[in-house]
Design a protein around this motif. Structure first.
Motif, PDB file in Angstrom:
ATOM      1  N   UNK A  56       0.853  -1.200   0.000  1.00 42.34           N
ATOM      2  CA  UNK A  56       0.000   0.000   0.000  1.00 42.34           C
ATOM      3  C   UNK A  56       0.886   1.247   0.000  1.00 42.34           C
ATOM      4  N   UNK A  57       2.003   1.177   0.696  1.00 40.94           N
ATOM      5  CA  UNK A  57       2.901   2.343   0.736  1.00 40.94           C
ATOM      6  C   UNK A  57       3.512   2.585  -0.645  1.00 40.94           C
ATOM      7  N   UNK A  58       3.861   1.514  -1.349  1.00 39.15           N
ATOM      8  CA  UNK A  58       4.393   1.680  -2.721  1.00 39.15           C
ATOM      9  C   UNK A  58       3.362   2.349  -3.619  1.00 39.15           C
ATOM     10  N   UNK A  59       2.120   1.917  -3.471  1.00 38.38           N
ATOM     11  CA  UNK A  59       1.053   2.489  -4.288  1.00 38.38           C
ATOM     12  C   UNK A  59       0.885   3.986  -3.990  1.00 38.38           C
ATOM     13  N   UNK A  60       0.908   4.316  -2.700  1.00 32.94           N
ATOM     14  CA  UNK A  60       0.760   5.725  -2.299  1.00 32.94           C
ATOM     15  C   UNK A  60       1.946   6.540  -2.821  1.00 32.94           C
ATOM     16  N   UNK A  61       3.146   5.969  -2.696  1.00 34.91           N
ATOM     17  CA  UNK A  61       4.351   6.684  -3.139  1.00 34.91           C
ATOM     18  C   UNK A  61       4.271   6.966  -4.640  1.00 34.91           C
ATOM     19  N   UNK A  88      18.729  12.522  -0.852  1.00 35.51           N
ATOM     20  CA  UNK A  88      17.844  12.643  -2.013  1.00 35.51           C
ATOM     21  C   UNK A  88      16.553  11.851  -1.840  1.00 35.51           C
ATOM     22  N   UNK A  89      16.360  11.322  -0.654  1.00 39.57           N
ATOM     23  CA  UNK A  89      15.245  10.382  -0.552  1.00 39.57           C
ATOM     24  C   UNK A  89      14.133  10.872   0.356  1.00 39.57           C
ATOM     25  N   UNK A  90      12.954  10.354   0.037  1.00 36.41           N
ATOM     26  CA  UNK A  90      11.790  10.543   0.895  1.00 36.41           C
ATOM     27  C   UNK A  90      11.562   9.175   1.518  1.00 36.41           C
ATOM     28  N   UNK A  91      11.929   9.051   2.764  1.00 35.19           N
ATOM     29  CA  UNK A  91      11.829   7.731   3.397  1.00 35.19           C
ATOM     30  C   UNK A  91      10.449   7.559   4.028  1.00 35.19           C
ATOM     31  N   UNK A  92       9.820   6.447   3.718  1.00 36.68           N
ATOM     32  CA  UNK A  92       8.467   6.174   4.211  1.00 36.68           C
ATOM     33  C   UNK A  92       8.562   4.998   5.170  1.00 36.68           C
ATOM     34  N   UNK A  93       8.281   5.263   6.413  1.00 38.15           N
ATOM     35  CA  UNK A  93       8.574   4.282   7.462  1.00 38.15           C
ATOM     36  C   UNK A  93       7.297   3.931   8.219  1.00 38.15           C
ATOM     37  N   UNK A  94       7.002   2.639   8.235  1.00 42.79           N
ATOM     38  CA  UNK A  94       5.830   2.176   8.992  1.00 42.79           C
ATOM     39  C   UNK A  94       6.322   1.349  10.166  1.00 42.79           C
ATOM     40  N   UNK A  95       5.807   1.646  11.341  1.00 41.54           N
ATOM     41  CA  UNK A  95       6.261   0.794  12.453  1.00 41.54           C
ATOM     42  C   UNK A  95       5.164  -0.018  13.126  1.00 41.54           C
ATOM     43  N   UNK A  96       3.910   0.095  12.623  1.00 40.93           N
ATOM     44  CA  UNK A  96       2.834  -0.764  13.112  1.00 40.93           C
ATOM     45  C   UNK A  96       2.711  -0.805  14.626  1.00 40.93           C
ATOM     46  N   UNK A  97       2.670   0.365  15.226  1.00 36.88           N
ATOM     47  CA  UNK A  97       2.419   0.401  16.675  1.00 36.88           C
ATOM     48  C   UNK A  97       1.192   1.274  16.878  1.00 36.88           C
TER      49      UNK A  97
END
Ligand code: ACM
Length: 636
Positions: A56-61, A88-97
């Motif tokens: 889902x994060x890839x799709x959003x990105x 150069x990056x936009x880091x998208x981090x999910x931690x599921x808490x």
């Protein structure tokens, strides 16, 4: 160097001036943010690094990459591995808490010289973090393509944000006027920029049935179409059986599936409303047997068959479904079977508002049913109907939502209430332990006037931006856990197309966005106005229409003791200057300025007013006929 020069020197050489540091102007206001001096410049290839590998994060990105690539002309890449340089990056981090303060929809957005990071517990949180990221970019980012700014810079921020309510809604009435599938998608696109997550579609009314029901084809073959009229709603000629029914439209079931999916990809749920037992002329025109009153019914072309008087209303034609007719429940069972299959949202809205019961009173079938069931009045009969519909909805695995009239005569167990006649229906329902969505007409009915009626498209009551901004969905003394949230409602009787809808919606929907997302203590009128103006600039790039009515004076007329007319001009925004004329010429900022109530010259026919700020015209020139003002003041 005197103080004045010193001041100029300071401004000119301050780091803020040198960097042209922009204020962060986010709508809705986030829970908290820190800003550091300086900027991060967007790299010409944006690397969205999906650290969790979540699909889902890839799709959003990808969605955001495309969105930013269009106006910037930059490239974007989405990858699961950190091959890009960090800066150069936009880091998208999910931690599921999900239990931490960010909850299910919150995010933390960090922009510093090392790059951008969005952290959240869920993909949904990442989605909202990226919406905020877009708002941090210059307004030109809203352009569809080809705005070649030299640099795309973001301020350095650390934002922590999450919503106050889980239900952040907008209702769109697609029944009075039909809006195409593409227009609804565009509506959703605009909603999500401001973190709304609920689209309530008012799918049926007297003037149209807008959803294909395969087992009842006439609902759309007949009910979706009416005679063409153009002009002022409520003044149209009556519909006839003979005239061509060329105006209208409906969503096929494939259209609905497409919309539901489009919305879901943007974390928007769609709440379908089938408005019964009142507001049902289109259904009755399709299947006349649904009415208690035999007749030849036409889909309504306006609302002139309902007569509104102080303290009540009545119908001159029966636009209700008959609560004593078993066929009605068979039809509704079919309708809700198909609606329930199409919309995954756990609630279905059954309407229930403004049902005129005068024809039920005359109906032998209603009288017999009431005698059989021991019902003492019309409220009890309506409550019987609501409870039967509620049991149909439950049999389809859905929960019932209805306008606050469903409280009358006793609410169905487990049903939830959408409070529109003020907050009182919501308060009553919450006191009984029912869930509530607040959409009081006096705060969030965005079909009402937002400025003086003499300067606005016709409608029926007043709701200025500042009042909308003061909307708080939780009334005092009510358990906040029972308030699901709030929504604004866009009824479209007098809104014939999307440009007009946008005009009514914005900026009042900005105010609603802050009322349902931001903490109460973070709301501030003056800074909100400043942000609204910035977002107007964004809308200019996006080619979205909005109203400038907040600049127009609030005009009050009164009769003073000597029998003459006096006019008071109030302001929504303190920093405005109002200029006026009585001499029939068009005022500018060289005309008399308003400071105190105006005595109207004996011979004057019109008062013209206009607002300026810092020497620049911001309001429109409004012509106020003295005869109209005298009427307002109760004078002849
Ligand atoms: C309504 O505005 N009739 C719900």
């Amino acid at each position: 160097m005197n103080m004045k020069h010193l001041f100029a020197f300071y401004i000119f050489f301050s780091p803020l001036f040198l960097l042209g540091q922009e204020k962060v102007r986010l709508i809705p206001e986030p829970v908290s943010y820190k800003q550091q001096e300086g900027y991060y410049e967007l790299p010409t290839t944006l690397y969205f690094v999906n650290e969790s590998g979540d699909s889902a994060v890839s799709r959003i990105a990808t969605m955001f990459g495309e969105r930013i690539a269009r106006p910037t002309g930059y490239l974007y890449r989405v990858s699961d591995t950190d091959t890009a340089k960090e800066e150069e990056s936009i880091r998208l981090i999910i931690n599921h808490k999900v239990e931490d303060e960010l909850g299910e929809e919150g995010y933390r957005l960090l922009v510093n010289h090392e790059g951008i990071a969005v952290k959240a517990n869920t993909a949904k949180g990442i989605f909202y973090g990226l919406q905020t990221l877009v708002q941090l970019l210059p307004p030109e980012v809203e352009h569809s393509a080809g705005m070649l700014l030299g640099q795309w810079r973001l301020p350095l921020v650390d934002i922590v944000d999450y919503p106050r309510f889980a239900w952040r809604g907008m209702m769109l009435d697609v029944a009075r006027h039909f809006f195409t599938k593409e227009e609804v998608k565009q509506f959703i696109d605009n909603m999500v920029k401001y973190k709304f997550n609920m689209l309530h579609l008012h799918l049926t009314d007297d003037q149209g049935w807008r959803i294909e029901i395969k087992s009842l084809p006439k609902l759309t073959e007949v009910g979706a179409w009416r005679g063409q009229r153009e002009g002022k709603w409520g003044t149209f000629s009556k519909p006839t059986a003979e005239e061509p029914k060329s105006y209208g439209g409906f969503y096929t079931q494939d259209d609905i599936r497409e919309l539901v999916q489009y919305a879901a990809e943007r974390y928007v749920s769609i709440l379908p409303e089938i408005d019964v037992p009142g507001h049902s002329m289109a259904a009755v025109a399709s299947y006349p047997g649904l009415s208690c009153t035999p007749g030849d019914y036409q889909v309504a072309v306006d609302g002139s068959f309902m007569i509104w008087e102080k303290g009540g209303f009545y119908g001159t034609i029966d636009n209700t479904l008959c609560p004593a007719n078993p066929l009605v429940y068979d039809v509704l069972d079919k309708v809700f079977t198909e609606v329930a299959e199409l919309f995954p949202f756990p609630y279905i809205h059954m309407g229930g508002d403004e049902c005129y019961k005068g024809f039920w009173e005359k109906s032998e079938a209603c009288k017999a049913l009431m005698a059989q069931e021991g019902m003492k009045d019309m409220d009890a009969l309506q409550s019987y109907f609501v409870k039967r519909v509620d049991s149909i909805l439950r049999s389809k695995g859905k929960q019932t939502m209805g306008w606050d009239e469903i409280l009358e005569g006793g609410l169905a167990e487990g049903a939830s209430v959408m409070s529109w006649r003020g907050m009182k229906g919501g308060v009553e329902a919450a006191r009984m332990g029912h869930k509530v969505v607040m959409s009081p007409s006096d705060f969030v009915y965005v079909d009402l006037y937002q400025g003086d009626p003499l300067a606005e498209p016709p409608t029926y009551s007043m709701l200025r931006l500042r009042k909308t901004y003061s909307f708080d969905p939780v009334p005092e003394g009510i358990d906040p856990s029972l308030i699901l949230g709030g929504q604004c409602n866009l009824w479209t009787e007098q809104i014939p197309h999307m440009r007009a809808a946008e005009y009514m919606l914005w900026p009042r929907a900005f105010a609603v966005a802050e009322s349902v997302w931001s903490p109460q203590e973070r709301k501030d009128w003056n800074s909100f106005v400043d942000k609204v103006e910035h977002h107007f600039e964004r809308f200019d790039h996006a080619k979205i229409k909005y109203a400038l009515s907040m600049y127009d004076p609030i005009v009050k007329a009164r009769k003073v003791p000597n029998g003459t007319l006096e006019v008071v001009l109030e302001k929504e925004i303190e920093s405005l200057d109002i200029y006026y004329s009585f001499d029939e010429t068009f005022p500018d900022n060289f005309y008399p300025q308003y400071y105190m109530p105006l005595s109207v010259p004996q011979e004057a026919s019109n008062l013209k007013v206009v607002s300026y700020r810092h020497g620049k015209q911001v309001g429109k020139i409004i012509n106020l006929p003295i005869a109209e003002l005298k009427k307002r003041a109760g004078m002849k």
